[in-house]
Design a protein around this motif. Structure first.
Motif, short mmCIF file in Angstrom:
data_model
loop_
_atom_site.label_atom_id
_atom_site.label_comp_id
_atom_site.label_asym_id
_atom_site.label_seq_id
_atom_site.Cartn_x
_atom_site.Cartn_y
_atom_site.Cartn_z
N VAL A 1 58.01 92.45 61.81
CA VAL A 1 59.30 92.18 62.45
C VAL A 1 60.43 92.37 61.44
CG1 VAL A 1 60.74 90.34 63.45
CG2 VAL A 1 58.39 90.68 64.27
N ALA B 1 43.02 94.34 64.37
CA ALA B 1 43.78 93.26 63.73
C ALA B 1 43.44 93.12 62.25
CB ALA B 1 43.50 91.93 64.44
N ILE C 1 47.21 87.03 60.47
CA ILE C 1 47.81 87.92 61.47
C ILE C 1 49.25 87.52 61.74
CG2 ILE C 1 47.71 88.62 63.91
CD1 ILE C 1 44.61 88.48 63.60
N ASP C 2 49.53 86.22 61.82
CA ASP C 2 50.91 85.76 62.01
C ASP C 2 51.80 86.24 60.87
OD1 ASP C 2 50.37 84.48 64.40
OD2 ASP C 2 50.17 82.48 63.50
N ILE D 1 52.50 89.90 61.37
CA ILE D 1 53.48 90.09 62.44
C ILE D 1 54.89 89.82 61.92
CG2 ILE D 1 54.32 89.14 64.64
CD1 ILE D 1 51.31 88.73 65.37
#
Length: 123
Positions: free
Chosen positions: A103, A55, A95-96, A99
């Motif tokens: 996407v 991560a 991390i969000d 992500i």
């Protein structure tokens, strides 16, 4: 269990396990002959360390998280601090964001694939 078995069961090299020890991420007992011995809890710990490295966390950050990790040995060994909680929340936010970026990158790639596919279809 010895280091070779831990490496096999966790999918991590013996060299990495030794590194984890030097970084304070993993501990072992020593046999009279000097061989490392690990408890069953070490398998879960190593797998979690690998996930955290994947991560993007560094060993210092992971070491700070260890008091809150629940291995099969029963749970946290120390009391967490507010700073640790804040740091963990910041890591989760980072991390969000990653992500979300991934996407969006996938969506752009899907558009490009669609356009390219249309261009190569026989008319």
């Amino acid at each position: 269990m010895r280091i070779g078995e831990l490496a096999r069961r966790s999918g991590v090299s013996e060299r990495s396990l030794r590194y984890y020890e030097t970084q304070g991420l993993l501990t072992s007992e020593r046999t009279p002959g000097g061989h490392r011995e690990y408890g069953e809890w070490a398998v879960d710990r190593v797998i979690r360390i690998q996930i955290l490295y994947a991560a993007g966390l560094n060993s210092r950050t992971i070491a700070g998280m260890l008091p809150c990790m629940r291995d099969t040995d029963g749970g946290p060994s120390e009391i967490a601090t507010q700073r640790l909680v804040d740091d963990l929340l910041a890591e989760r936010d980072r991390i969000d964001t990653l992500i979300g970026n991934l996407v969006r990158s996938r969506e752009v790639l899907d558009e490009v694939i669609g356009t390219a596919s249309e261009a190569v279809k026989p008319r």
